[in-house]
Scaffold this motif. Structure first.
Motif, PDB file in Angstrom:
ATOM      1  N   GLU A   1      81.368  38.315  15.469  1.00 34.86           N
ATOM      2  CA  GLU A   1      80.513  37.663  16.455  1.00 34.86           C
ATOM      3  C   GLU A   1      81.119  37.753  17.857  1.00 34.86           C
ATOM      4  O   GLU A   1      80.394  37.884  18.841  1.00 34.86           O
ATOM      5  CB  GLU A   1      80.266  36.209  16.063  1.00 34.86           C
ATOM      6  N   GLU A   2      82.444  37.693  17.941  1.00 36.65           N
ATOM      7  CA  GLU A   2      83.102  37.808  19.239  1.00 36.65           C
ATOM      8  C   GLU A   2      82.870  39.195  19.848  1.00 36.65           C
ATOM      9  O   GLU A   2      82.592  39.337  21.039  1.00 36.65           O
ATOM     10  CB  GLU A   2      84.610  37.528  19.115  1.00 36.65           C
ATOM     11  N   GLU A   3      82.978  40.226  19.008  1.00 33.86           N
ATOM     12  CA  GLU A   3      82.735  41.587  19.477  1.00 33.86           C
ATOM     13  C   GLU A   3      81.264  41.772  19.859  1.00 33.86           C
ATOM     14  O   GLU A   3      80.940  42.483  20.814  1.00 33.86           O
ATOM     15  CB  GLU A   3      83.137  42.605  18.416  1.00 33.86           C
ATOM     16  N   THR A   4      80.382  41.100  19.124  1.00 38.18           N
ATOM     17  CA  THR A   4      78.960  41.147  19.438  1.00 38.18           C
ATOM     18  C   THR A   4      78.704  40.537  20.807  1.00 38.18           C
ATOM     19  O   THR A   4      77.947  41.085  21.615  1.00 38.18           O
ATOM     20  CB  THR A   4      78.135  40.407  18.362  1.00 38.18           C
ATOM     21  N   LEU A   5      79.351  39.406  21.083  1.00 35.08           N
ATOM     22  CA  LEU A   5      79.200  38.771  22.395  1.00 35.08           C
ATOM     23  C   LEU A   5      79.719  39.669  23.514  1.00 35.08           C
ATOM     24  O   LEU A   5      79.128  39.724  24.599  1.00 35.08           O
ATOM     25  CB  LEU A   5      79.922  37.425  22.415  1.00 35.08           C
ATOM     26  N   LEU A   6      80.810  40.367  23.254  1.00 33.39           N
ATOM     27  CA  LEU A   6      81.370  41.292  24.238  1.00 33.39           C
ATOM     28  C   LEU A   6      80.350  42.383  24.567  1.00 33.39           C
ATOM     29  O   LEU A   6      80.073  42.669  25.740  1.00 33.39           O
ATOM     30  CB  LEU A   6      82.660  41.903  23.704  1.00 33.39           C
ATOM     31  N   GLY A   7      79.766  42.973  23.538  1.00 37.16           N
ATOM     32  CA  GLY A   7      78.753  44.017  23.742  1.00 37.16           C
ATOM     33  C   GLY A   7      77.491  43.483  24.387  1.00 37.16           C
ATOM     34  O   GLY A   7      76.885  44.141  25.247  1.00 37.16           O
ATOM     35  N   MET A   8      77.101  42.269  24.005  1.00 33.36           N
ATOM     36  CA  MET A   8      75.900  41.675  24.593  1.00 33.36           C
ATOM     37  C   MET A   8      76.085  41.411  26.086  1.00 33.36           C
ATOM     38  O   MET A   8      75.150  41.587  26.877  1.00 33.36           O
ATOM     39  CB  MET A   8      75.542  40.376  23.863  1.00 33.36           C
ATOM     40  N   GLY A   9      77.280  40.991  26.461  1.00 35.36           N
ATOM     41  CA  GLY A   9      77.553  40.760  27.879  1.00 35.36           C
ATOM     42  C   GLY A   9      77.343  42.031  28.695  1.00 35.36           C
ATOM     43  O   GLY A   9      76.747  42.008  29.781  1.00 35.36           O
TER      44      GLY A   9
END
Length: 109
Positions: free
Chosen positions: A83-91
């Motif tokens: 989920e942390e990596e997902t947030l990074l990509g979403m940003g």
């Protein structure tokens, strides 16, 4: 069993002999009662432009394949990243205007 001898009480305990089956049953109960602690290992996320770009690509591909709005957890599961990596990509994708938030779900713009 106990004895009184000159004001001192002596307690004698007889050890009960157990069979192999009883010993095995007790060992099994002990094993079942032992609770393993959950070990969580946190994976460090590399914060670099290159890594953020790769995670953005993973998120974009997951949303494109789903062809519908997804939650953060659904995107992470579909992309196979945390989920942390997902947030990074979403940003990254929010900054570029490639994704939008609609009713607590993320969709392609």
């Amino acid at each position: 069993m106990f004895f009184i001898h000159t004001g001192i009480i002596l307690i004698i305990m007889a050890e009960k002999k157990t069979t192999k089956k009883e010993t095995a049953a007790k060992a099994t109960e002990t094993k079942k009662a032992t609770v393993k602690k959950a070990t969580t290992t946190k994976k460090a996320i590399v914060l670099s432009a290159e890594n953020a770009g790769f995670k953005a690509g993973d998120v974009y591909q997951a949303l494109a394949a789903a062809e519908k709005a997804l939650t953060l957890k659904e995107i992470a599961k579909a992309a196979g990243i945390s989920e942390e990596e997902t947030l990074l990509g979403m940003g990254w994708l929010f900054k570029e205007g490639k994704i939008v938030l609609a009713e607590d779900k993320i969709t392609l713009a």
